[in-house]
Structures are given as C-alpha cells and as structure tokens.
Design a protein around this motif. Structure first.
Motif, PDB file in Angstrom:
ATOM      1  N   ASN A   3       1.042  -1.307   0.151  1.00 48.90           N
ATOM      2  CA  ASN A   3      -0.135   0.124   0.010  1.00 48.90           C
ATOM      3  C   ASN A   3       0.791   1.273   0.100  1.00 48.90           C
ATOM      4  O   ASN A   3       0.857   2.131   1.159  1.00 48.90           O
ATOM      5  CB  ASN A   3      -0.854  -0.083   1.112  1.00 48.90           C
ATOM      6  CG  ASN A   3      -2.074   1.181   0.987  1.00 48.90           C
ATOM      7  OD1 ASN A   3      -2.188   1.735  -0.090  1.00 48.90           O
ATOM      8  ND2 ASN A   3      -2.494   1.582   2.224  1.00 48.90           N
ATOM      9  N   LEU A   5       1.378   4.718  -1.767  1.00 49.27           N
ATOM     10  CA  LEU A   5       0.341   5.518  -2.701  1.00 49.27           C
ATOM     11  C   LEU A   5       0.810   7.015  -2.699  1.00 49.27           C
ATOM     12  O   LEU A   5       1.706   7.292  -1.643  1.00 49.27           O
ATOM     13  CB  LEU A   5      -1.179   5.523  -2.206  1.00 49.27           C
ATOM     14  CG  LEU A   5      -1.836   4.224  -2.281  1.00 49.27           C
ATOM     15  CD1 LEU A   5      -3.188   4.621  -1.378  1.00 49.27           C
ATOM     16  CD2 LEU A   5      -1.941   3.492  -3.280  1.00 49.27           C
ATOM     17  N   GLN A 144      -7.154   5.664  -5.333  1.00 51.71           N
ATOM     18  CA  GLN A 144      -6.889   4.356  -5.134  1.00 51.71           C
ATOM     19  C   GLN A 144      -8.363   3.465  -5.656  1.00 51.71           C
ATOM     20  O   GLN A 144      -8.334   2.340  -6.241  1.00 51.71           O
ATOM     21  CB  GLN A 144      -6.680   4.007  -3.834  1.00 51.71           C
ATOM     22  CG  GLN A 144      -6.386   2.093  -3.422  1.00 51.71           C
ATOM     23  CD  GLN A 144      -5.827   2.059  -1.957  1.00 51.71           C
ATOM     24  OE1 GLN A 144      -5.593   2.971  -1.295  1.00 51.71           O
ATOM     25  NE2 GLN A 144      -5.895   0.520  -1.973  1.00 51.71           N
ATOM     26  N   GLU A 148      -8.694   0.661  -8.577  1.00 52.33           N
ATOM     27  CA  GLU A 148      -9.012  -0.630  -8.309  1.00 52.33           C
ATOM     28  C   GLU A 148     -10.429  -1.228  -9.087  1.00 52.33           C
ATOM     29  O   GLU A 148     -10.620  -2.304  -9.117  1.00 52.33           O
ATOM     30  CB  GLU A 148      -9.247  -0.974  -6.688  1.00 52.33           C
ATOM     31  CG  GLU A 148      -7.837  -0.989  -6.027  1.00 52.33           C
ATOM     32  CD  GLU A 148      -7.973  -0.864  -4.569  1.00 52.33           C
ATOM     33  OE1 GLU A 148      -9.090  -0.649  -4.161  1.00 52.33           O
ATOM     34  OE2 GLU A 148      -6.865  -1.034  -3.977  1.00 52.33           O
ATOM     35  N   SER A 157       1.206   2.544  -6.607  1.00 53.74           N
ATOM     36  CA  SER A 157       0.270   3.230  -7.607  1.00 53.74           C
ATOM     37  C   SER A 157       0.293   4.884  -6.974  1.00 53.74           C
ATOM     38  O   SER A 157       0.638   5.089  -5.889  1.00 53.74           O
ATOM     39  CB  SER A 157      -1.085   2.718  -7.328  1.00 53.74           C
ATOM     40  OG  SER A 157      -1.629   3.069  -6.069  1.00 53.74           O
ATOM     41  N   ASP A 215      -2.513   8.375 -14.126  1.00 57.22           N
ATOM     42  CA  ASP A 215      -2.477   7.202 -13.140  1.00 57.22           C
ATOM     43  C   ASP A 215      -1.435   6.159 -13.314  1.00 57.22           C
ATOM     44  O   ASP A 215      -1.281   5.643 -14.614  1.00 57.22           O
ATOM     45  CB  ASP A 215      -3.833   6.566 -12.870  1.00 57.22           C
ATOM     46  CG  ASP A 215      -4.833   7.399 -12.184  1.00 57.22           C
ATOM     47  OD1 ASP A 215      -4.561   8.098 -11.307  1.00 57.22           O
ATOM     48  OD2 ASP A 215      -6.192   6.887 -12.439  1.00 57.22           O
TER      49      ASP A 215
END
Length: 223
Positions: A3, A5, A144, A148, A157, A215
C-alpha cells in the motif's frame, strides 16, 4: 500488494514551449508504447511517449527540451516573445533544480499503457468537467478506488494532475519542474523507478480550460 500511494496535482502550467522545440527529435521508436492503444486519443498517447522519453534518457530530455527555457525568466516572470508574461511562484529556481536532477538521474524503466488506469483517470476528468480540483470525485472516489475499479495493482500506485496545459510536452515539463510544490512530488512520480504502467485522460476544465490526469502503477492487471 504493497500500500504505497502517491497522489499529487499541479494547479496551472505556466511555461509555454518555444516553437522550435515542437520539432520532433530522433528518439527510439520503442518508447512509443501507447501508439496502438486505441482507447487513448493522440494527445494521451503522446503524454506516455513524453514520459518514456524523460524516463529513458533524463539527461537528453533536459538538454533538448528544458534547458533553453532558462533564458525566458526575468525574476518570477516567464517571458516568451509573442506571449503574455506569466508569473511563476518560485522563478527559475525549480527549473534549475530540475535540470540538475535530470542530469544526475540514470535511465529508468519505460511505461506501458494500461486501459484500466486510463479509465480510472477518465472518471476524474469527467467529474471535474463541471468544476473542482483535486484527486477525489464529488461522490468520494479516491484515486485508489478508481484504480481498483478497473483492475488490480501491485507494488505501488499514484496519480498526477495538471491543469491548464494543452500539449503533451507541456504537461510532462510542468510535472518535472513542479513550481510551487516544496517536495517536488510530481517530479518524483514521473521519475519513480517502480512504475511500469500508466493511464492518461485529458479533457476540458471550466476554470483552467484543460486538465490531464495520469494514473501509475508498479504492476497492473486489467479486469
């Protein structure tokens, strides 16, 4: 899935690209990874190409597209012949810093287009065509959640946004210079060695005329 970000935006691109810089140079054809991505328009494909140019050869990108912008500054004003002066937040300093960073950055992996990431970017562009800025849509979708929605990401990401840029090179150079952003977070995204995939969406914005959302992901599997 880690995770990790990073979501950053820049509110307005203030540098006009000199006309002679619009002439394309001889860059390797394999950098144009998005040329057959039919879900992207030409400008969106060109954004990925520009990202791949700077990632594949940061020093060359600086020499060919960025360094000559130095002469257009007068204090905090950017003045290019035939165009109205535009006031930057920091003057020439972030540009000089950017040049130094690119000169000292080694080649990075190039980006491949991912349709799911492009769709995630498009959600935000469509949402903000009626106004607003930032990374969260009016109904609360974070980057996110948007990423997803259309696929599974791994490693890391992130998301960059520019407002008021009208050409692919303008968009990428705005992110690289990162005027007014103390930690140069956009530049870090563009030069992040962990990213391998990207999606781009470009559209109109009522306040800034245009916006572009990028992105990124370290790994991405479209649904």
């Amino acid at each position: 899935m880690q995770n990790i970000l990073a979501f950053f935006l820049t509110t307005l691109f203030w540098i006009a690209i000199p006309e002679k810089q619009a002439i394309e140079k001889d860059w390797p054809a394999e950098l144009n990874t998005a040329k057959d991505a039919s879900y992207l328009n030409q400008l969106e494909q060109e954004v990925i190409l520009e990202l791949n140019k700077v990632r594949s050869n940061p020093k060359r990108y600086s020499e060919e597209y960025i360094e000559e912008l130095i002469t257009a500054f007068n204090g905090n004003l950017y003045i290019y012949p035939g165009q109205d002066p535009v006031r930057s937040k920091e003057g020439v300093r972030p540009l000089m810093e950017c040049i130094q960073v690119l000169r000292n950055t080694k080649s990075l992996p190039i980006l491949n287009p991912a349709e799911g990431l492009a769709k995630a970017s498009r959600i935000l562009v469509n949402d903000q065509q009626f106004g607003g800025i930032g990374h969260i849509t009016r109904n609360g979708l974070t980057p996110q959640k948007r990423i997803e929605k259309y696929g599974k990401w791994d490693i890391n990401s992130g998301e960059d946004i520019t407002y008021g840029s009208f050409e692919a090179r303008q968009i990428v150079i705005a992110l690289l210079i990162d005027d007014g952003v103390p930690d140069r977070a956009h530049r870090k995204n563009v030069l992040n060695p962990l990213y391998r995939f990207a999606g781009v969406a470009y559209g109109k914005h009522p306040s800034y005329q245009s916006m572009c959302v990028i992105d990124y992901a370290g790994d991405y599997k479209n649904k």
